[in-house]
Design a protein around this motif. Structure first.
Motif, PDB file in Angstrom:
ATOM      1  N   LEU A  36     -10.143  10.815  17.685  1.00  0.00           N
ATOM      2  CA  LEU A  36      -9.888  11.212  19.074  1.00  0.00           C
ATOM      3  C   LEU A  36     -11.158  11.122  19.906  1.00  0.00           C
ATOM      4  CD1 LEU A  36      -7.497  14.195  18.317  1.00  0.00           C
ATOM      5  CD2 LEU A  36      -6.867  11.991  19.323  1.00  0.00           C
ATOM      6  N   GLU A  92      -2.439  21.131  20.455  1.00  0.00           N
ATOM      7  CA  GLU A  92      -3.251  21.154  21.676  1.00  0.00           C
ATOM      8  C   GLU A  92      -3.090  19.878  22.494  1.00  0.00           C
ATOM      9  OE1 GLU A  92      -6.705  23.729  19.395  1.00  0.00           O
ATOM     10  OE2 GLU A  92      -7.168  21.697  20.072  1.00  0.00           O
ATOM     11  N   ARG A  93      -2.931  18.755  21.818  1.00  0.00           N
ATOM     12  CA  ARG A  93      -2.871  17.460  22.509  1.00  0.00           C
ATOM     13  C   ARG A  93      -1.458  16.917  22.672  1.00  0.00           C
ATOM     14  NH1 ARG A  93      -7.780  14.106  22.655  1.00  0.00           N
ATOM     15  NH2 ARG A  93      -9.526  15.442  22.127  1.00  0.00           N
TER      16      ARG A  93
END
Length: 132
Positions: A36, A92-93
């Protein structure tokens, strides 16, 4: 990301779209974080199915949303917080989390467009159809 294009200068290249296969331990988390950070687009996270669920149809895991606590309110801690895992990163993403059990490819995975698989500490054999 850029790629050198001879004398014409750098050409923009779309980030790789990757399905990440791992487990909930720290090794998988480190690899996912680095992907990421490098700008790789992780389109799904795949975990091996739990042994008691192996052989059952695969489905996306429903991750609980983290509840927010208003500032200024202190909650007593009775134990150390659980270590962060790749499931936390996925939540979270907004990255979907899939389970792989047996030779069947999760239906949700067949609907995704991706360029590569990244495997970091995965305890199941990947189906030949997926590797093709």
């Amino acid at each position: 990301m850029t790629q050198s294009d001879g004398a014409r200068g750098p050409a923009l290249v779309a980030p790789a779209r990757v399905v990440f296969c791992g487990m909930t331990g720290q090794f998988s988390l480190l690899v996912l974080d680095e992907l990421l950070r490098a700008g790789v687009e992780v389109v799904a996270v795949m975990l091996p199915a739990l042994r008691e669920r192996a052989g059952q149809p695969s489905h996306p895991l429903m991750l609980p949303q983290r509840a927010s606590v208003p500032r200024g309110i202190a909650l007593p801690l009775f134990a150390a917080p659980a270590p962060r895992t790749m499931l936390d990163v996925a939540a979270e993403r907004g990255i979907p989390v899939l389970e792989l059990s047996g030779r069947e490819i999760p239906a949700e995975l067949t609907e995704l467009t991706f360029d590569a698989l990244c495997v970091a500490c995965f305890s199941r054999k990947l189906p030949a159809a997926l590797l093709r």
